[in-house]
Enzyme design. Structure first.
Site, PDB file in Angstrom:
ATOM      1  CB  SER A 189      -4.353   4.394  11.738  1.00  0.00           C
ATOM      2  OG  SER A 189      -4.827   5.361  12.648  1.00  0.00           O
ATOM      3  CB  SER A 219     -10.292   5.935   3.513  1.00  0.00           C
ATOM      4  OG  SER A 219      -9.050   5.286   3.540  1.00  0.00           O
ATOM      5  CB  ALA A 253     -19.351   6.755  13.093  1.00  0.00           C
ATOM      6  CB  SER A 254     -16.758   4.071   9.064  1.00  0.00           C
ATOM      7  OG  SER A 254     -17.282   3.294   8.026  1.00  0.00           O
ATOM      8  CE  LYS A 284     -13.836   5.079   5.205  1.00  0.00           C
ATOM      9  NZ  LYS A 284     -14.766   5.657   6.208  1.00  0.00           N
ATOM     10  CB  ILE A 335     -10.302  10.634  12.924  1.00  0.00           C
ATOM     11  CG1 ILE A 335      -9.115   9.844  12.375  1.00  0.00           C
ATOM     12  CG2 ILE A 335     -10.545  11.884  12.082  1.00  0.00           C
ATOM     13  CD1 ILE A 335      -9.286   9.337  10.960  1.00  0.00           C
ATOM     14  NE  ARG A 360     -20.099   1.248  18.213  1.00  0.00           N
ATOM     15  CZ  ARG A 360     -19.621   0.245  17.532  1.00  0.00           C
ATOM     16  NH1 ARG A 360     -20.420  -0.727  17.136  1.00  0.00           N
ATOM     17  NH2 ARG A 360     -18.349   0.176  17.263  1.00  0.00           N
TER      18      ARG A 360
HETATM   19  P1  NDP Z   1     -11.902   4.548  15.300  1.00  0.00           P
HETATM   20  O1  NDP Z   1     -12.083   3.073  15.343  1.00  0.00           O
HETATM   21  O2  NDP Z   1     -11.114   5.189  16.371  1.00  0.00           O
HETATM   22  O3  NDP Z   1     -13.310   5.256  15.222  1.00  0.00           O
HETATM   23  C1  NDP Z   1     -14.393   4.668  14.583  1.00  0.00           C
HETATM   24  C2  NDP Z   1     -15.660   5.244  15.159  1.00  0.00           C
HETATM   25  O4  NDP Z   1     -16.764   4.671  14.483  1.00  0.00           O
HETATM   26  C3  NDP Z   1     -15.833   4.938  16.653  1.00  0.00           C
HETATM   27  O5  NDP Z   1     -16.391   6.049  17.282  1.00  0.00           O
HETATM   28  C4  NDP Z   1     -16.815   3.786  16.645  1.00  0.00           C
HETATM   29  O6  NDP Z   1     -17.610   3.723  17.807  1.00  0.00           O
HETATM   30  C5  NDP Z   1     -17.669   4.185  15.455  1.00  0.00           C
HETATM   31  N1  NDP Z   1     -18.403   3.034  14.944  1.00  0.00           N
HETATM   32  C6  NDP Z   1     -17.919   1.908  14.395  1.00  0.00           C
HETATM   33  N2  NDP Z   1     -18.922   1.079  14.078  1.00  0.00           N
HETATM   34  C7  NDP Z   1     -20.073   1.697  14.472  1.00  0.00           C
HETATM   35  C8  NDP Z   1     -21.442   1.349  14.451  1.00  0.00           C
HETATM   36  N3  NDP Z   1     -21.856   0.184  13.952  1.00  0.00           N
HETATM   37  N4  NDP Z   1     -22.350   2.248  14.938  1.00  0.00           N
HETATM   38  C9  NDP Z   1     -21.938   3.437  15.440  1.00  0.00           C
HETATM   39  N5  NDP Z   1     -20.654   3.798  15.503  1.00  0.00           N
HETATM   40  C10 NDP Z   1     -19.734   2.942  15.023  1.00  0.00           C
HETATM   41  O7  NDP Z   1     -11.246   4.839  13.874  1.00  0.00           O
HETATM   42  P2  NDP Z   1     -10.616   6.161  13.271  1.00  0.00           P
HETATM   43  O8  NDP Z   1     -10.877   7.311  14.125  1.00  0.00           O
HETATM   44  O9  NDP Z   1      -9.248   5.826  12.878  1.00  0.00           O
HETATM   45  O10 NDP Z   1     -11.465   6.286  11.929  1.00  0.00           O
HETATM   46  C11 NDP Z   1     -12.539   7.189  11.813  1.00  0.00           C
HETATM   47  C12 NDP Z   1     -12.951   7.301  10.386  1.00  0.00           C
HETATM   48  O11 NDP Z   1     -11.832   7.691   9.581  1.00  0.00           O
HETATM   49  C13 NDP Z   1     -13.472   6.023   9.761  1.00  0.00           C
HETATM   50  O12 NDP Z   1     -14.486   6.350   8.850  1.00  0.00           O
HETATM   51  C14 NDP Z   1     -12.258   5.482   9.019  1.00  0.00           C
HETATM   52  O13 NDP Z   1     -12.639   4.661   7.948  1.00  0.00           O
HETATM   53  C15 NDP Z   1     -11.672   6.796   8.499  1.00  0.00           C
HETATM   54  N6  NDP Z   1     -10.277   6.724   8.162  1.00  0.00           N
HETATM   55  C16 NDP Z   1      -9.344   6.381   9.123  1.00  0.00           C
HETATM   56  C17 NDP Z   1      -8.018   6.349   8.779  1.00  0.00           C
HETATM   57  C18 NDP Z   1      -6.969   6.016   9.785  1.00  0.00           C
HETATM   58  O14 NDP Z   1      -5.833   5.726   9.383  1.00  0.00           O
HETATM   59  N7  NDP Z   1      -7.251   6.068  11.080  1.00  0.00           N
HETATM   60  C19 NDP Z   1      -7.566   6.623   7.399  1.00  0.00           C
HETATM   61  C20 NDP Z   1      -8.618   6.999   6.498  1.00  0.00           C
HETATM   62  C21 NDP Z   1      -9.920   7.039   6.881  1.00  0.00           C
HETATM   63  P3  NDP Z   1     -17.094   2.970  19.135  1.00  0.00           P
HETATM   64  O15 NDP Z   1     -16.048   3.897  19.745  1.00  0.00           O
HETATM   65  O16 NDP Z   1     -18.315   2.845  19.959  1.00  0.00           O
HETATM   66  O17 NDP Z   1     -16.511   1.679  18.696  1.00  0.00           O
END
Ligand code: NDP
Length: 349
Positions: free
Chosen positions: A196, A126, A83-84, A158, A15, A35
């Site tokens: 997703s 979310s 990020a999460s 979340k 996203i 990171r």
């Molecule tokens: P991704 O897994 O593609 O992205 C997650 C991002 O969070 C990555 O950049 C990851 O870094 C970073 N991250 C995870 N853990 C850590 C940490 N401990 N420290 C720093 N960075 C961290 O997921 P999405 O893009 O799908 O999701 C992004 C956001 O959208 C999240 O908050 C998710 O909960 C929310 N969301 C997503 C939905 C979906 O269907 N995709 C629906 C609703 C909400 P790295 O690349 O280094 O792992």
């Protein structure tokens, strides 16, 4: 907005990548957190910056540590905290997901509140923070919160992170908006496997004998990025949650779209619904199936009316998102093309 700087956390994510693109396309300067600056895969984002002529830089900050956050927010007018952890399977210890989500959110918000430059934070929450634990007898909206008894770690993370963010915003007086997307579909920007898109990847790649009996409410990643921008630019959005997601559909509806488009091109798309016992059996070996079991047969009813009415947000049709997802999975080689598809492409070129 020319030159207005926005911090996008977790810039390497699915996203976040589209959010970076949305911002650069609209003339904002973007600072993304990663990171680890030495290993982060950001070539696709640098290519977007080159194409748009936009300003893009990266700084290092992790959700598990305070280090880097004050520096990251410094000089940014807006923070998009995206990020999460979003794992495709259930972690052994729920704190692996919950702690970075909640503590990380508070780290970002504390630095944003302490900075002289930040005017508003947009948090990617979310519908997992809204719809879990409710029966499907009514359509849920932004006044609803997920019930945390017997909830999976991701959904819990979340909900707790968003609640912590609102508590913090109330105490600090900081402007906060949350975007609450459903299941995010849409095109990749690089070859990877976002959580997703796993269902579509598995159906298109014929990794499943039948489709699970799962309900979802989906949204296109490009529309999620657009919602973040509207949440940033709309003055009266401050203090609000916005569901960004479409009508309920079943995974079998998604499979039907794929079957119609891709069976004639030689892809073996399953459309039969998997009986519960088969999903249960698969769950003994496949962690993703184990996770799916907890949502089997449930409808996902939410409304995005508030985002439409207050932000002027619009969504593209589900069919377009599903096809664009599939095309990019094939285009980036994440799913192998069928022999028929390869032959047709070879004849064309
Ligand atoms: P991704 O897994 O593609 O992205 C997650 C991002 O969070 C990555 O950049 C990851 O870094 C970073 N991250 C995870 N853990 C850590 C940490 N401990 N420290 C720093 N960075 C961290 O997921 P999405 O893009 O799908 O999701 C992004 C956001 O959208 C999240 O908050 C998710 O909960 C929310 N969301 C997503 C939905 C979906 O269907 N995709 C629906 C609703 C909400 P790295 O690349 O280094 O792992």
């Amino acid at each position: 907005m020319e030159g207005t700087r926005v911090l996008v956390t977790g810039a390497t994510g699915f996203i976040a990548g589209h959010c970076v693109e949305e911002l650069l396309t609209h003339g904002y300067a973007v600072r993304g957190t990663v990171r680890d600056q030495r290993t982060a895969d950001v070539a696709h984002l640098e290519a977007i910056a080159a194409r748009t002529g936009g300003s893009l830089e990266f700084v290092q900050a992790g959700l598990d540590s305070d280090a880097g956050w004050d520096n990251a927010v410094d000089g940014c007018a807006y923070v998009w905290h995206i990020a999460s952890p979003f794992p495709a399977t259930v972690p052994r210890d729920e704190d692996e997901v919950i702690r970075p989500a909640v503590d990380g959110t508070l780290r970002v918000l504390r630095s944003a509140a302490a900075s002289a430059s930040v005017r508003r934070v947009v948090l990617t929450s979310s519908i997992a923070a809204i719809a879990v634990g409710h029966d499907a007898s009514r359509v849920l909206d932004e006044s609803d919160w997920s019930l945390l008894d017997d909830t999976q770690p991701y959904q819990k993370s979340k909900t707790l992170a968003e609640r912590a963010a609102w508590d913090f915003a109330r105490e600090s007086g900081m402007e906060l908006v949350t975007i609450n997307p459903g299941q995010v579909l849409g095109p990749l920007q690089r070859p990877h496997r976002p959580t997703s898109l796993e269902m579509i990847r598995r159906i298109l790649g014929h990794e499943l004998p039948a489709v699970p009996d799962l309900g979802l409410s989906s949204v296109d990643v490009r529309d999620v990025a657009a919602a973040h921008l509207l949440a940033t630019r709309t003055p009266h959005a401050a203090g609000n949650r916005y569901i960004c997601s479409g009508d309920h559909l079943w995974v079998r509806d998604v499979a039907a779209i794929l079957a119609e488009e891709y069976r004639p091109r030689g892809y073996r798309i399953p459309t039969r619904v998997m009986p519960y016992w088969l999903l249960w059996t698969a769950g003994r070996f496949d962690p993703a199936a184990r996770l799916a079991l907890t949502f089997a047969g449930r409808r996902q009813l939410v409304t995005a009316r508030k985002a439409r009415d207050e932000l002027g947000w619009t969504m593209r049709p589900v069919r377009e998102s599903v096809i664009d997802t599939a095309e990019s999975l094939l285009g980036y080689g994440v799913v192998r093309r069928s022999a028929t598809d390869e032959t047709v492409r070879a004849t064309r070129s």
